[in-house]
Design an enzyme around this catalytic site. Sequence first.
Site, PDB file in Angstrom:
ATOM      1  N   CYS A  92      59.008   0.358  -7.982  1.00  0.00           N
ATOM      2  CA  CYS A  92      59.059  -0.775  -8.920  1.00  0.00           C
ATOM      3  C   CYS A  92      57.692  -0.936  -9.586  1.00  0.00           C
ATOM      4  CB  CYS A  92      59.421  -2.058  -8.185  1.00  0.00           C
ATOM      5  SG  CYS A  92      60.851  -1.890  -7.122  1.00  0.00           S
ATOM      6  N   MET A  93      57.516  -2.015 -10.344  1.00  0.00           N
ATOM      7  CA  MET A  93      56.246  -2.207 -11.040  1.00  0.00           C
ATOM      8  C   MET A  93      55.088  -2.416 -10.058  1.00  0.00           C
ATOM      9  SD  MET A  93      55.247  -4.960 -13.992  1.00  0.00           S
ATOM     10  CE  MET A  93      56.540  -4.497 -15.122  1.00  0.00           C
ATOM     11  N   ASP A  94      55.382  -3.115  -8.934  1.00  0.00           N
ATOM     12  CA  ASP A  94      54.289  -3.513  -8.043  1.00  0.00           C
ATOM     13  C   ASP A  94      54.494  -3.093  -6.591  1.00  0.00           C
ATOM     14  OD1 ASP A  94      53.324  -5.219 -10.261  1.00  0.00           O
ATOM     15  OD2 ASP A  94      55.156  -6.325  -9.775  1.00  0.00           O
TER      16      ASP A  94
ATOM     17  N   HIS B  38      39.189  25.316 -28.839  1.00  0.00           N
ATOM     18  CA  HIS B  38      39.744  24.917 -27.539  1.00  0.00           C
ATOM     19  C   HIS B  38      40.833  25.907 -27.129  1.00  0.00           C
ATOM     20  CE1 HIS B  38      40.341  22.152 -24.289  1.00  0.00           C
ATOM     21  NE2 HIS B  38      41.569  21.820 -24.638  1.00  0.00           N
TER      22      HIS B  38
ATOM     23  N   ARG C  14      32.627  22.922 -22.041  1.00  0.00           N
ATOM     24  CA  ARG C  14      33.112  21.538 -21.930  1.00  0.00           C
ATOM     25  C   ARG C  14      34.022  21.463 -20.711  1.00  0.00           C
ATOM     26  NH1 ARG C  14      34.764  23.276 -26.808  1.00  0.00           N
ATOM     27  NH2 ARG C  14      36.911  22.996 -26.123  1.00  0.00           N
TER      28      ARG C  14
ATOM     29  N   ARG D 249      46.552  22.465 -32.781  1.00  0.00           N
ATOM     30  CA  ARG D 249      46.433  21.017 -32.637  1.00  0.00           C
ATOM     31  C   ARG D 249      45.407  20.535 -33.657  1.00  0.00           C
ATOM     32  NH1 ARG D 249      44.888  18.761 -26.621  1.00  0.00           N
ATOM     33  NH2 ARG D 249      42.835  19.406 -27.306  1.00  0.00           N
TER      34      ARG D 249
ATOM     35  N   TYR E  10      65.696  -1.566  -6.747  1.00  0.00           N
ATOM     36  CA  TYR E  10      66.525  -1.632  -7.960  1.00  0.00           C
ATOM     37  C   TYR E  10      67.452  -0.419  -8.048  1.00  0.00           C
ATOM     38  CZ  TYR E  10      63.338  -5.103 -10.027  1.00  0.00           C
ATOM     39  OH  TYR E  10      62.595  -6.214 -10.293  1.00  0.00           O
TER      40      TYR E  10
ATOM     41  N   LYS F 199      36.300  11.775 -20.990  1.00  0.00           N
ATOM     42  CA  LYS F 199      37.267  10.976 -21.753  1.00  0.00           C
ATOM     43  C   LYS F 199      38.272  10.319 -20.813  1.00  0.00           C
ATOM     44  CE  LYS F 199      39.732  15.213 -22.744  1.00  0.00           C
ATOM     45  NZ  LYS F 199      41.040  15.534 -23.268  1.00  0.00           N
TER      46      LYS F 199
HETATM   47  C1  LIG Z   1      38.571  19.455 -26.662  1.00  0.00           C
HETATM   48  C2  LIG Z   1      38.535  19.463 -25.178  1.00  0.00           C
HETATM   49  N1  LIG Z   1      37.536  20.111 -24.555  1.00  0.00           N
HETATM   50  C3  LIG Z   1      37.453  20.162 -23.206  1.00  0.00           C
HETATM   51  C4  LIG Z   1      38.388  19.545 -22.401  1.00  0.00           C
HETATM   52  C5  LIG Z   1      38.258  19.654 -20.910  1.00  0.00           C
HETATM   53  O1  LIG Z   1      39.330  20.389 -20.377  1.00  0.00           O
HETATM   54  P1  LIG Z   1      39.436  20.636 -18.785  1.00  0.00           P
HETATM   55  O2  LIG Z   1      39.662  19.278 -18.188  1.00  0.00           O
HETATM   56  O3  LIG Z   1      40.622  21.516 -18.628  1.00  0.00           O
HETATM   57  O4  LIG Z   1      38.153  21.219 -18.358  1.00  0.00           O
HETATM   58  C6  LIG Z   1      39.441  18.854 -23.005  1.00  0.00           C
HETATM   59  C7  LIG Z   1      40.451  18.219 -22.164  1.00  0.00           C
HETATM   60  O5  LIG Z   1      41.607  18.203 -22.369  1.00  0.00           O
HETATM   61  C8  LIG Z   1      39.521  18.817 -24.435  1.00  0.00           C
HETATM   62  O6  LIG Z   1      40.513  18.170 -25.056  1.00  0.00           O
END
Ligand SMILES: Cc1ncc(COP(=O)(O)O)c(C=O)c1O
Length: 376
Positions: free
Chosen positions: A309-311, A162, A218, A133, A262, A35
């Site tokens: 700064c931004m850049d 999770h 995961r 969550r 700045y 992700k």
């Molecule tokens: C639902 C879920 N599974 C797995 C992961 C992977 O976690 P990690 O990067 O700590 O292995 C995440 C990441 O935040 C997550 O939101």
Amino acid sequence: MPVTYAEVDLGAIAHNIRAVQNHIGPDVILIAVLKANAYGHGALMVAQTALQQGVQRLGVARPDEGAYLRANGVRVPILVMNYTSGRDLKTALDHDLLLSVTEDHIAEQLSALAEARGRPALVHVKVDTGMGRFGLLPDEVLPFIERLARLPGLAVEGIYSHFAVSDLADKSYTHQQFATFQQVLAALEAAGHYIPIRHIANSGATLDLPETHLDAVRVGIALYGMPRSSEVAPTVPLHPALSLKSRVARVRTLPAGSSISYGRTYITSRPTPVALVPVGYGDGYHRSLSNRGAVLINGRRAPIVGRVCMDQFVVDVSEAGDVRVDDEVVLLGCQGDASITAEEIATWAETINYEVTTGLLPRVPRLYTGDAHAYE
Ligand SMILES: Cc1ncc(COP(=O)(O)O)c(C=O)c1O
């Protein structure tokens, strides 16, 4: 070569994947979590590297992330881990993505869409065992699964939860969450619901708690070679994959009493050689690194002086030897024997390593290096 770029070492990622695969063994499925553009590393290149290493499942947060991978030829199952609704449901089905469901009205819409297409939608049910969550509370799971079983066109392929603190040394809360998940699974089995893919472990639990591996894990942060926290020692050897590099854009010695950037938050107390680094928060390099962070030039540290700064921002090169325009600047990664890690930047910026790499904006081109066997 662009002046500023992120260099992503796919050899390191391939190595990290193999290290995790060896650790979990052949019977546990590795869901590679890609992700947020693979935590800033580039989702497609990381996906292709993962597939070359035999990974057979991917995880994303949103359907659009999965659709992007599909559009680029990725065919393996992709789990969407966030809440999905509205237009995104259709996107998910159009691209054959696995959705996480927790709501009846979403399951009913999915069922109708899947029926209209004549192809079942596979879903994973998310359980909240203590993250507070996303997910059904433990008591809600069995009745929900029973309602899903009555919906045509829908099949529950997976169930998952999770962990909130699996990255810490104290695993007591993680054990508690795991026990809760096991109770949910036991109640489902007792009621005759067998769900093929049960998963709960993220990187922290995958590396430290083999008993939590179940059918799948995961894993995100470990694939990118970053430690899951500073509290626990590494249990498998991992190599960080991402470096952030730029070049010196200007070198000057400012007289004593000069203000920099700045807000005039830094005033030189002596004649000070400074270099300009053409990177800023417009690249995802945090403004909170102002007067706190440092970069590497000539293999030595040059502290940031004044505001980011931004850049662009300015560094004091008093200790960096003979610095010239176009010299390499390493903001994250290694130069000679010196290195700056995402964890160190995170400490300066009061955040976590995840946000350091994930926060790199699209303006920063990703350049890919490395061969799959470099770390053997
Ligand atoms: C639902 C879920 N599974 C797995 C992961 C992977 O976690 P990690 O990067 O700590 O292995 C995440 C990441 O935040 C997550 O939101």
